[in-house]
Design a protein around this motif. Structure first.
Motif, PDB file in Angstrom:
ATOM      1  N   SER A 140      18.613  18.717 -19.458  1.00  0.00           N
ATOM      2  CA  SER A 140      19.600  18.519 -20.522  1.00  0.00           C
ATOM      3  C   SER A 140      19.670  17.049 -20.930  1.00  0.00           C
ATOM      4  O   SER A 140      19.749  16.727 -22.126  1.00  0.00           O
ATOM      5  N   TYR A 143      16.676  16.207 -23.011  1.00  0.00           N
ATOM      6  CA  TYR A 143      16.820  16.815 -24.350  1.00  0.00           C
ATOM      7  C   TYR A 143      17.694  15.946 -25.232  1.00  0.00           C
ATOM      8  O   TYR A 143      17.383  15.716 -26.409  1.00  0.00           O
ATOM      9  N   TRP A 144      18.800  15.449 -24.669  1.00  0.00           N
ATOM     10  CA  TRP A 144      19.692  14.597 -25.455  1.00  0.00           C
ATOM     11  C   TRP A 144      19.008  13.304 -25.869  1.00  0.00           C
ATOM     12  O   TRP A 144      19.220  12.799 -26.973  1.00  0.00           O
ATOM     13  N   TYR A 145      18.192  12.740 -24.976  1.00  0.00           N
ATOM     14  CA  TYR A 145      17.450  11.532 -25.321  1.00  0.00           C
ATOM     15  C   TYR A 145      16.450  11.805 -26.436  1.00  0.00           C
ATOM     16  O   TYR A 145      16.332  11.038 -27.399  1.00  0.00           O
ATOM     17  N   ARG A 146      15.702  12.891 -26.310  1.00  0.00           N
ATOM     18  CA  ARG A 146      14.661  13.185 -27.282  1.00  0.00           C
ATOM     19  C   ARG A 146      15.210  13.454 -28.668  1.00  0.00           C
ATOM     20  O   ARG A 146      14.601  13.113 -29.690  1.00  0.00           O
ATOM     21  N   HIS A 147      16.369  14.093 -28.751  1.00  0.00           N
ATOM     22  CA  HIS A 147      16.944  14.483 -30.040  1.00  0.00           C
ATOM     23  C   HIS A 147      18.077  13.559 -30.487  1.00  0.00           C
ATOM     24  O   HIS A 147      18.751  13.855 -31.479  1.00  0.00           O
ATOM     25  N   GLY A 148      18.288  12.474 -29.754  1.00  0.00           N
ATOM     26  CA  GLY A 148      19.291  11.493 -30.176  1.00  0.00           C
ATOM     27  C   GLY A 148      20.715  12.000 -30.091  1.00  0.00           C
ATOM     28  O   GLY A 148      21.580  11.527 -30.850  1.00  0.00           O
ATOM     29  N   ARG A 149      20.977  12.946 -29.201  1.00  0.00           N
ATOM     30  CA  ARG A 149      22.342  13.478 -29.063  1.00  0.00           C
ATOM     31  C   ARG A 149      23.168  12.607 -28.106  1.00  0.00           C
ATOM     32  O   ARG A 149      22.647  12.037 -27.158  1.00  0.00           O
ATOM     33  N   LYS A 151      24.538   9.758 -28.322  1.00  0.00           N
ATOM     34  CA  LYS A 151      24.161   8.351 -28.228  1.00  0.00           C
ATOM     35  C   LYS A 151      25.417   7.493 -28.043  1.00  0.00           C
ATOM     36  O   LYS A 151      26.519   7.897 -28.424  1.00  0.00           O
TER      37      LYS A 151
END
Length: 215
Positions: A140, A143-149, A151
């Motif tokens: 998880s 995933y947040w890093y890859r999709h910029g969530r 931040k």
């Protein structure tokens, strides 16, 4: 034409705003690092196999205690993540790597039970759950890093916003910094008493000279 020099009051406000920004950054770092540190400590208590053959309830009381601590730290990291504090996503991934790697190590190097004469907690199959939880954290967080969530928030530009952020970081840091300081303190000796005569730890015998006075 030369720009007018800033007034003394404006200069003081700017310096005060800069100081508050530094304080907010420090408190935000503590609010992320403190629950992570306590969670790692709880992981070491929950995942490392220990012989509980002669303990009360087979170590279940200690397991419940550290599981409660771990869940409280999970709540703290979740709040830091949702409020988008700097470093919260990285702390989330580290919180997953610890049980994942620790569980994998002890899954391979699980101690021998001496033909069933020893009881270890956690059992070998329970380490699989720890590794699965760790995988969930790492996946998880990645995933947040890859999709910029989730931040980190942009820098505050107003005093009101900075005050609210600092207050929130102070509350979250204060909740977890005290347990962290308690964990790093050396444990009390056996049969410890304070100067008022209150017993602080278990005594193993009936010898009055066994008592240890602590501050």
């Amino acid at each position: 034409m030369l720009a007018p020099a800033p007034s003394l009051s404006n200069l003081l406000i700017r310096r005060l705003f800069t100081l508050c920004s530094w304080i907010n950054a420090l408190l935000s770092a503590i609010a992320v690092a403190a629950p992570l540190a306590v969670m790692v400590f709880a992981d070491l208590q929950l995942i490392v196999p220990r012989d509980v053959s002669g303990t009360l309830f087979g170590g279940a009381m200690g397991f419940q205690l550290y599981l409660g601590v771990w869940l409280a730290c999970l709540l703290g990291l979740t709040l830091a993540l949702l409020t988008r504090m700097p470093g919260a996503r990285l702390a989330w991934i580290v919180a997953g790597l610890v049980p994942l790697l620790l569980g994998a190590w002890w899954r391979v190097n699980y101690p021998d039970d001496a033909d069933g004469n020893l009881i270890f907690s956690p059992q070998s199959w329970e380490l699989d759950y720890a590794m699965a939880i760790g995988c969930g954290f790492v996946a998880s967080g990645w995933y947040w890093y890859r999709h910029g969530r989730l931040k980190p928030r942009p820098a505050a530009t107003s005093v009101d916003v900075l005050f609210l952020r600092t207050l929130g970081a102070l509350i979250l840091a204060g909740v977890f910094i005290l347990p962290t300081l308690n964990f790093i303190k050396p444990p009390l000796p056996t049969c410890a008493f304070n100067k008022a005569g209150q017993q602080l730890s278990v005594c193993l015998g009936d010898d009055p000279s066994e008592r240890v006075i602590v501050d």
